[in-house]
Design an enzyme around this catalytic site. Structure first.
Site, mmCIF file in Angstrom:
data_model
loop_
_atom_site.group_PDB
_atom_site.id
_atom_site.type_symbol
_atom_site.label_atom_id
_atom_site.label_comp_id
_atom_site.label_asym_id
_atom_site.label_seq_id
_atom_site.Cartn_x
_atom_site.Cartn_y
_atom_site.Cartn_z
ATOM 1 C CD GLN A 147 -34.978 -28.074 22.053
ATOM 2 O OE1 GLN A 147 -34.278 -26.734 21.591
ATOM 3 N NE2 GLN A 147 -35.403 -28.958 21.630
ATOM 4 C CG ASP A 154 -28.169 -38.702 26.349
ATOM 5 O OD1 ASP A 154 -28.502 -39.115 25.260
ATOM 6 O OD2 ASP A 154 -29.016 -37.117 26.939
ATOM 7 N N GLY A 169 -35.836 -39.712 24.627
ATOM 8 C CA GLY A 169 -36.317 -40.802 23.842
ATOM 9 C C GLY A 169 -35.705 -40.037 22.345
ATOM 10 C CG ASP A 197 -50.190 -29.214 26.184
ATOM 11 O OD1 ASP A 197 -49.608 -28.526 24.897
ATOM 12 O OD2 ASP A 197 -49.696 -30.287 26.930
ATOM 13 N NE ARG A 254 -46.963 -24.225 24.454
ATOM 14 C CZ ARG A 254 -46.472 -25.115 23.701
ATOM 15 N NH1 ARG A 254 -47.167 -26.096 23.512
ATOM 16 N NH2 ARG A 254 -45.088 -25.273 23.186
ATOM 17 C CG HIS A 278 -47.878 -33.501 25.477
ATOM 18 N ND1 HIS A 278 -48.214 -31.763 25.772
ATOM 19 C CD2 HIS A 278 -47.108 -33.992 25.019
ATOM 20 C CE1 HIS A 278 -47.197 -31.600 24.880
ATOM 21 N NE2 HIS A 278 -46.294 -32.462 24.508
HETATM 22 P P1 NDP Z 1 -35.631 -32.705 23.353
HETATM 23 O O1 NDP Z 1 -34.652 -32.226 24.615
HETATM 24 O O2 NDP Z 1 -35.806 -31.133 22.526
HETATM 25 O O3 NDP Z 1 -36.883 -33.372 22.785
HETATM 26 C C1 NDP Z 1 -37.066 -34.473 24.372
HETATM 27 C C2 NDP Z 1 -38.514 -34.943 24.062
HETATM 28 O O4 NDP Z 1 -39.803 -34.067 25.206
HETATM 29 C C3 NDP Z 1 -39.253 -35.414 22.608
HETATM 30 O O5 NDP Z 1 -39.594 -36.871 23.056
HETATM 31 C C4 NDP Z 1 -40.196 -34.396 22.805
HETATM 32 O O6 NDP Z 1 -41.073 -35.021 21.493
HETATM 33 C C5 NDP Z 1 -40.437 -34.412 23.612
HETATM 34 N N1 NDP Z 1 -41.548 -33.077 24.380
HETATM 35 C C6 NDP Z 1 -42.785 -32.763 25.097
HETATM 36 N N2 NDP Z 1 -43.179 -31.892 25.278
HETATM 37 C C7 NDP Z 1 -42.632 -30.756 24.873
HETATM 38 C C8 NDP Z 1 -42.809 -30.164 24.174
HETATM 39 N N3 NDP Z 1 -43.617 -28.829 24.626
HETATM 40 N N4 NDP Z 1 -41.936 -29.487 23.062
HETATM 41 C C9 NDP Z 1 -40.795 -29.521 22.846
HETATM 42 N N5 NDP Z 1 -40.206 -30.928 23.336
HETATM 43 C C10 NDP Z 1 -41.519 -31.905 23.894
HETATM 44 O O7 NDP Z 1 -34.648 -33.780 22.064
HETATM 45 P P2 NDP Z 1 -33.758 -33.434 21.535
HETATM 46 O O8 NDP Z 1 -33.799 -34.187 20.861
HETATM 47 O O9 NDP Z 1 -32.810 -32.095 21.794
HETATM 48 O O10 NDP Z 1 -33.343 -34.410 23.301
HETATM 49 C C11 NDP Z 1 -33.319 -35.901 23.480
HETATM 50 C C12 NDP Z 1 -32.008 -36.290 23.959
HETATM 51 O O11 NDP Z 1 -32.621 -37.777 24.221
HETATM 52 C C13 NDP Z 1 -31.170 -36.458 23.818
HETATM 53 O O12 NDP Z 1 -29.998 -36.290 24.101
HETATM 54 C C14 NDP Z 1 -30.295 -37.965 23.195
HETATM 55 O O13 NDP Z 1 -29.392 -38.494 23.264
HETATM 56 C C15 NDP Z 1 -31.926 -38.778 24.391
HETATM 57 N N6 NDP Z 1 -32.022 -40.138 23.870
HETATM 58 C C16 NDP Z 1 -32.322 -40.460 24.679
HETATM 59 C C17 NDP Z 1 -33.066 -42.035 25.172
HETATM 60 C C18 NDP Z 1 -32.793 -43.146 26.458
HETATM 61 O O14 NDP Z 1 -33.434 -42.907 26.793
HETATM 62 N N7 NDP Z 1 -33.107 -44.258 25.859
HETATM 63 C C19 NDP Z 1 -33.243 -42.659 23.409
HETATM 64 C C20 NDP Z 1 -33.272 -41.590 22.816
HETATM 65 C C21 NDP Z 1 -32.979 -40.385 22.633
HETATM 66 P P3 NDP Z 1 -41.336 -34.681 20.161
HETATM 67 O O15 NDP Z 1 -40.336 -35.877 20.029
HETATM 68 O O16 NDP Z 1 -42.846 -34.736 19.622
HETATM 69 O O17 NDP Z 1 -41.039 -33.427 20.269
#
Ligand code: NDP
Length: 331
Positions: free
Chosen positions: A15, A42, A89, A159, A162, A187
């Site tokens: 997202q 991804d 991640g 942050d 914000r 963070h």
């Molecule tokens: P998001 O795009 O919402 O978030 C991605 C990361 O950003 C999370 O670790 C999230 O942490 C972090 N983050 C940091 N600051 C913020 C903030 N202020 N608000 C929200 N998030 C923040 O996650 P999705 O699950 O939608 O997307 C993750 C993507 O990563 C997916 O497409 C997935 O397939 C991919 N992915 C890739 C991997 C790789 O490269 N090997 C492994 C796993 C997944 P937090 O969890 O704390 O919200």
């Protein structure tokens, strides 16, 4: 005519990625005269969705977007990139322990560090967004020794923004009239948002926020919890975590790093600590920084009051614990 800059976004089908890539393609990150080529990475389960994002980018017919590579191959994604935005991640879900997420993400960042080191352009700038952002960035730094430490940063700009917004709301002024808040440290919920050096531009000149908000309790309690709890408030309202504001902050971070901070203004970035302000060296810690000609430097000489000192030490302590935990997975 400017040559295109290659920008990698990992987790691009997620997202934040979905909000971020059109901003980059519109010139929000590097300016409206800078062509870009996007490298979207991804993992295989997200490959189809990633291809959908690529299709939409093509359909948006962005004039600045000179190419899109969508791939699940890390080496291909890293090839020749000038800027890497690491959003991918594993997320912490209800019922999973911080430790489990940390162990998975540490191995991802170790692997991606090696790929960046081998395939990215020389002097590639890296921004880590995925949590635990500071510690992921530190692991990336450790396993990409040929990338200069000063090129590896993590995001605390959301942050920071914000905090500016919280002060603007309290004073009923526009956010662009507030400057020089600081986010210290991690963070995470231990971050220390500091308004003690912040100022406001008024018709009568620049005034300190401390002077304008004489209510110490607000500055020390409500302001800090507003910034620290804002992410949770958004999850409650949206049933999803913040994405557009995180993406926008990532653009601000790179924009200011590459193009410079305005004169008299600093921002907050997670950077490799050199021991400034008594922060232990060897951590990625958020400091107030100014940027000039593509290089950040930590703002020096700010007076640190007692509440700030305690907050800065507490968040440093958490980062040391995270570092130890992260390393325990790598042995
Ligand atoms: P998001 O795009 O919402 O978030 C991605 C990361 O950003 C999370 O670790 C999230 O942490 C972090 N983050 C940091 N600051 C913020 C903030 N202020 N608000 C929200 N998030 C923040 O996650 P999705 O699950 O939608 O997307 C993750 C993507 O990563 C997916 O497409 C997935 O397939 C991919 N992915 C890739 C991997 C790789 O490269 N090997 C492994 C796993 C997944 P937090 O969890 O704390 O919200």
């Amino acid at each position: 005519k400017k040559q295109p800059v290659k920008i990698m976004v990992t987790g691009a089908a997620g997202q934040i990625g979905y909000a971020l890539v059109p901003m980059i393609a519109r010139g929000v990150m590097l300016g409206s005269d800078q062509p870009v080529i996007l490298h979207l990475l991804d993992i295989p389960p997200a490959a189809e969705a990633l291809n959908g994002v690529k299709m939409e980018l093509i359909d948006a017919a962005f004039p600045l977007l000179k190419g899109v590579v969508a791939t699940t191959n890390v080496e291909e994604a890293c090839g020749g990139v000038n800027i890497a935005i690491m959003v991918g991640g594993f997320r912490r879900k209800e019922g999973t322990e911080r430790k489990d997420v940390m162990s998975k993400n540490v191995s991802i960042y170790k692997a991606q560090a090696s790929a960046l080191e081998q395939y990215a352009a020389a002097n590639c700038k890296v921004l880590v967004v995925a949590n635990p952002a500071n510690t992921n960035a530190l692991i990336l730094k450790e396993f990409a020794p040929s990338i200069p430490a000063k090129n590896i940063t993590c995001l605390t700009r959301l942050d920071h923004n914000r905090a500016l917004g919280g002060i603007a709301q309290r004073l009923n002024i526009h956010v662009s009239d507030v400057k020089n808040v600081i986010i210290w440290g991690n963070h995470s919920s231990t971050q220390y948002p500091d308004a003690s050096h912040a100022t406001v531009i008024t018709q009568a000149g620049e005034k300190s926020v401390k002077e304008l908000i004489a209510d110490d309790k607000w500055l020390h309690d409500e302001f800090i919890s507003f910034v620290q709890q804002r992410g949770a408030a958004i999850i409650k309202a949206r049933k999803l975590s913040s994405a557009l504001s995180a993406a926008s902050a990532a653009c601000d971070h790179i924009h200011d790093w590459v193009l410079g901070t305005p004169k008299g203004t600093w921002t907050s970035m997670g950077v490799y600590s050199d021991g400034s302000y008594g922060v232990p060296p060897g951590l990625i810690y958020s400091f107030p920084v100014t940027c000039n000609k593509g290089e950040w430097s930590i703002v020096q000489g700010l007076r640190i009051d007692e509440p700030s000192r305690a907050g800065m030490d507490a968040t440093a302590k958490e980062l040391i614990e995270e570092k130890t935990l992260a390393y325990s997975f790598l042995d």
